[in-house]
Design an enzyme around this catalytic site. Structure first.
Site, PDB file in Angstrom:
ATOM      1  N   SER A   8       0.843  -1.195   0.000  1.00 39.95           N
ATOM      2  CA  SER A   8       0.000   0.000   0.000  1.00 39.95           C
ATOM      3  C   SER A   8       0.875   1.241   0.000  1.00 39.95           C
ATOM      4  O   SER A   8       1.631   1.482   0.951  1.00 39.95           O
ATOM      5  CB  SER A   8      -0.905   0.025   1.235  1.00 39.95           C
ATOM      6  OG  SER A   8      -1.451   1.321   1.364  1.00 39.95           O
ATOM      7  N   HIS A  33      -1.115  -1.227  -4.399  1.00 38.38           N
ATOM      8  CA  HIS A  33      -2.407  -0.903  -3.775  1.00 38.38           C
ATOM      9  C   HIS A  33      -2.476   0.604  -3.513  1.00 38.38           C
ATOM     10  O   HIS A  33      -1.594   1.172  -2.860  1.00 38.38           O
ATOM     11  CB  HIS A  33      -2.534  -1.688  -2.465  1.00 38.38           C
ATOM     12  CG  HIS A  33      -3.861  -1.555  -1.801  1.00 38.38           C
ATOM     13  ND1 HIS A  33      -4.975  -2.266  -2.183  1.00 38.38           N
ATOM     14  CD2 HIS A  33      -4.255  -0.794  -0.751  1.00 38.38           C
ATOM     15  CE1 HIS A  33      -5.996  -1.953  -1.410  1.00 38.38           C
ATOM     16  NE2 HIS A  33      -5.584  -1.044  -0.526  1.00 38.38           N
ATOM     17  N   ASP A  35      -4.744   3.673  -2.020  1.00 36.25           N
ATOM     18  CA  ASP A  35      -5.839   3.977  -1.098  1.00 36.25           C
ATOM     19  C   ASP A  35      -6.361   5.389  -1.322  1.00 36.25           C
ATOM     20  O   ASP A  35      -5.690   6.369  -0.987  1.00 36.25           O
ATOM     21  CB  ASP A  35      -5.347   3.825   0.342  1.00 36.25           C
ATOM     22  CG  ASP A  35      -5.134   2.375   0.707  1.00 36.25           C
ATOM     23  OD1 ASP A  35      -6.100   1.603   0.632  1.00 36.25           O
ATOM     24  OD2 ASP A  35      -3.998   2.004   1.061  1.00 36.25           O
ATOM     25  N   MET A  37      -8.963   8.166  -0.307  1.00 35.69           N
ATOM     26  CA  MET A  37      -9.826   8.532   0.831  1.00 35.69           C
ATOM     27  C   MET A  37     -10.342   9.958   0.651  1.00 35.69           C
ATOM     28  O   MET A  37      -9.600  10.831   0.189  1.00 35.69           O
ATOM     29  CB  MET A  37      -9.028   8.446   2.130  1.00 35.69           C
ATOM     30  CG  MET A  37      -8.378   7.092   2.366  1.00 35.69           C
ATOM     31  SD  MET A  37      -7.626   7.013   3.994  1.00 35.69           S
ATOM     32  CE  MET A  37      -6.761   5.434   3.870  1.00 35.69           C
ATOM     33  N   HIS A  66      -8.293   1.142  -4.295  1.00 35.36           N
ATOM     34  CA  HIS A  66      -9.247   0.922  -3.212  1.00 35.36           C
ATOM     35  C   HIS A  66      -9.946   2.250  -2.921  1.00 35.36           C
ATOM     36  O   HIS A  66      -9.355   3.144  -2.313  1.00 35.36           O
ATOM     37  CB  HIS A  66      -8.455   0.399  -1.992  1.00 35.36           C
ATOM     38  CG  HIS A  66      -9.273   0.215  -0.761  1.00 35.36           C
ATOM     39  ND1 HIS A  66      -8.699  -0.017   0.485  1.00 35.36           N
ATOM     40  CD2 HIS A  66     -10.618   0.211  -0.546  1.00 35.36           C
ATOM     41  CE1 HIS A  66      -9.648  -0.156   1.388  1.00 35.36           C
ATOM     42  NE2 HIS A  66     -10.815  -0.010   0.793  1.00 35.36           N
ATOM     43  N   MET A  68     -12.204   4.569  -1.025  1.00 33.50           N
ATOM     44  CA  MET A  68     -12.898   4.822   0.237  1.00 33.50           C
ATOM     45  C   MET A  68     -13.539   6.197   0.101  1.00 33.50           C
ATOM     46  O   MET A  68     -13.152   7.168   0.770  1.00 33.50           O
ATOM     47  CB  MET A  68     -11.898   4.750   1.400  1.00 33.50           C
ATOM     48  CG  MET A  68     -11.444   3.325   1.689  1.00 33.50           C
ATOM     49  SD  MET A  68      -9.904   3.222   2.632  1.00 33.50           S
ATOM     50  CE  MET A  68      -8.730   3.340   1.274  1.00 33.50           C
ATOM     51  N   GLY A 142      -9.178   3.930   6.816  1.00 31.36           N
ATOM     52  CA  GLY A 142      -8.885   5.343   7.059  1.00 31.36           C
ATOM     53  C   GLY A 142      -7.419   5.608   7.326  1.00 31.36           C
ATOM     54  O   GLY A 142      -6.921   6.680   7.004  1.00 31.36           O
ATOM     55  N   PHE A 143      -6.734   4.635   7.902  1.00 33.87           N
ATOM     56  CA  PHE A 143      -5.352   4.875   8.315  1.00 33.87           C
ATOM     57  C   PHE A 143      -4.512   3.610   8.179  1.00 33.87           C
ATOM     58  O   PHE A 143      -5.023   2.507   8.380  1.00 33.87           O
ATOM     59  CB  PHE A 143      -5.305   5.334   9.789  1.00 33.87           C
ATOM     60  CG  PHE A 143      -6.141   6.554  10.037  1.00 33.87           C
ATOM     61  CD1 PHE A 143      -5.638   7.823   9.796  1.00 33.87           C
ATOM     62  CD2 PHE A 143      -7.455   6.431  10.464  1.00 33.87           C
ATOM     63  CE1 PHE A 143      -6.422   8.957   9.996  1.00 33.87           C
ATOM     64  CE2 PHE A 143      -8.256   7.549  10.667  1.00 33.87           C
ATOM     65  CZ  PHE A 143      -7.740   8.810  10.436  1.00 33.87           C
ATOM     66  N   GLY A 144      -3.240   3.809   7.885  1.00 27.02           N
ATOM     67  CA  GLY A 144      -2.294   2.710   7.953  1.00 27.02           C
ATOM     68  C   GLY A 144      -1.867   2.494   9.395  1.00 27.02           C
ATOM     69  O   GLY A 144      -2.166   3.302  10.279  1.00 27.02           O
ATOM     70  N   GLY A 145      -1.205   1.383   9.644  1.00 25.15           N
ATOM     71  CA  GLY A 145      -0.579   1.148  10.937  1.00 25.15           C
ATOM     72  C   GLY A 145      -1.509   0.751  12.061  1.00 25.15           C
ATOM     73  O   GLY A 145      -1.132   0.813  13.236  1.00 25.15           O
ATOM     74  N   ASP A 173      -6.822  -6.511   3.761  1.00 29.04           N
ATOM     75  CA  ASP A 173      -6.235  -5.175   3.898  1.00 29.04           C
ATOM     76  C   ASP A 173      -6.364  -4.687   5.332  1.00 29.04           C
ATOM     77  O   ASP A 173      -7.479  -4.533   5.838  1.00 29.04           O
ATOM     78  CB  ASP A 173      -6.969  -4.226   2.937  1.00 29.04           C
ATOM     79  CG  ASP A 173      -6.351  -2.844   2.842  1.00 29.04           C
ATOM     80  OD1 ASP A 173      -5.295  -2.608   3.458  1.00 29.04           O
ATOM     81  OD2 ASP A 173      -6.943  -2.004   2.134  1.00 29.04           O
ATOM     82  N   GLY A 195       0.951  -2.150   4.134  1.00 22.93           N
ATOM     83  CA  GLY A 195       1.594  -0.845   4.101  1.00 22.93           C
ATOM     84  C   GLY A 195       2.778  -0.822   5.039  1.00 22.93           C
ATOM     85  O   GLY A 195       3.941  -0.927   4.628  1.00 22.93           O
TER      86      GLY A 195
HETATM   87  C1  DX5 Z   1      -6.529   1.472   5.356  1.00 21.45           C
HETATM   88  C2  DX5 Z   1      -6.025   1.147   3.974  1.00 21.45           C
HETATM   89  C3  DX5 Z   1      -4.904   0.190   3.950  1.00 21.45           C
HETATM   90  C4  DX5 Z   1      -3.659   0.617   4.674  1.00 21.45           C
HETATM   91  C5  DX5 Z   1      -3.022  -0.612   5.221  1.00 21.45           C
HETATM   92  O1  DX5 Z   1      -7.706   2.189   5.255  1.00 21.45           O
HETATM   93  O2  DX5 Z   1      -7.066   0.625   3.182  1.00 21.45           O
HETATM   94  O3  DX5 Z   1      -4.603  -0.209   2.603  1.00 21.45           O
HETATM   95  O4  DX5 Z   1      -2.737   1.275   3.856  1.00 21.45           O
HETATM   96  O5  DX5 Z   1      -1.939  -0.221   6.005  1.00 21.45           O
HETATM   97  P1  DX5 Z   1      -1.300  -1.228   7.065  1.00 21.45           P
HETATM   98  O6  DX5 Z   1      -0.769  -2.397   6.287  1.00 21.45           O
HETATM   99  O7  DX5 Z   1      -0.235  -0.397   7.685  1.00 21.45           O
HETATM  100  O8  DX5 Z   1      -2.397  -1.622   8.019  1.00 21.45           O
HETATM  101 ZN    ZN Z   2      -6.539  -0.259   1.189  1.00 20.79          ZN
END
Ligand code: DX5
Ligand code: ZN
Length: 223
Positions: A8, A33, A35, A37, A66, A68, A142-145, A173, A195
């Protein structure tokens, strides 16, 4: 179907996106990938078609987009024109998901449907002939990590059974790591988005070993 690793770009350095794309491709990524948003469907804003279009010349890899965003229908053409290969829409993001999926295929792109962690798999029972991919969120989008939600593993098994022998990929994901990749693949997943787990370390060598670790964990459990 072999397991695909889809880094991602949300976790990449946005100021060096072209370099990051080339690095992640050399490091072994299968899909990219992306994202998208909108600050409305999810509580964060990232990027849209112009940025994807700018990224497109820098890799030939599949762009796995993706969405969102809500609404989705007015923007599908723009994402197709920008160079998306797979376009996935949330079942929660509109009243007419069936129509959105038909529109994506009508644009010549692969169609994906996405379920939030709290959305039951029954919601896609009558969409399976319209999709090439089912994306199951293992975090709230909404967020990574964020931390992986283990209850979704059972949903992966159920969706796998619903799909039967249709040529539909199951993508996961959110919070995917080398520690949970195996259980996900054993349950039926065949595309892993990651990600944080891919971009940690910040160098191409780190990306290569991170992707290799995910792939090894996935392949070890492949049914
Ligand atoms: C979250 C995204 C994911 C995100 C995953 O809303 O759809 O694709 O980047 O990040 P990690 O792998 O850090 O959870
Ligand atoms: Zn995603």
């Amino acid at each position: 179907m072999s397991v695909l690793i889809a880094p991602s770009m949300l976790s990449s350095d946005f100021a060096r996106m072209a370099d990051e794309l080339r690095a992640i491709e050399r490091a072994g990524a299968d899909w990219i990938h992306l994202d998208v948003m909108d600050g409305h469907f999810v509580p964060n804003i990232t990027f849209g078609p112009p940025i994807i279009k700018a990224m497109r010349p820098h890799t030939a890899k599949t762009f796995d987009v993706h969405l969102m965003i809500e609404p989705v229908d007015p923007f599908l053409q723009a994402f197709a024109d920008a160079g998306a290969d797979v376009i996935s829409v949330h079942v929660e993001a509109g009243r007419h998901v069936h129509r959105s999926l038909q529109a994506i295929r009508g644009l010549g792109k692969q169609a994906g449907v996405v379920l939030n962690p709290g959305t039951p798999e029954d919601s896609i029972a009558y969409l399976l002939d319209q999709v090439d991919l089912v994306l199951l969120m293992t975090v709230n989008p909404g967020f990574g990590g964020q931390a992986f939600i283990p209850a979704v593993v059972e949903k992966v098994r159920r969706v796998k059974a619903m799909i039967g022998d249709r040529p539909i990929r199951i993508e996961i994901d959110g919070g995917v790591t080398a520690e949970n990749a195996g259980v996900l693949v054993a349950a039926g997943a065949d595309v892993l988005v990651a990600g944080t787990a891919v971009f940690k370390g910040g160098t191409e060598d780190a990306y290569r070993s991170n992707i290799a670790a995910l792939r090894a964990a996935a392949e070890a459990q492949r049914a």
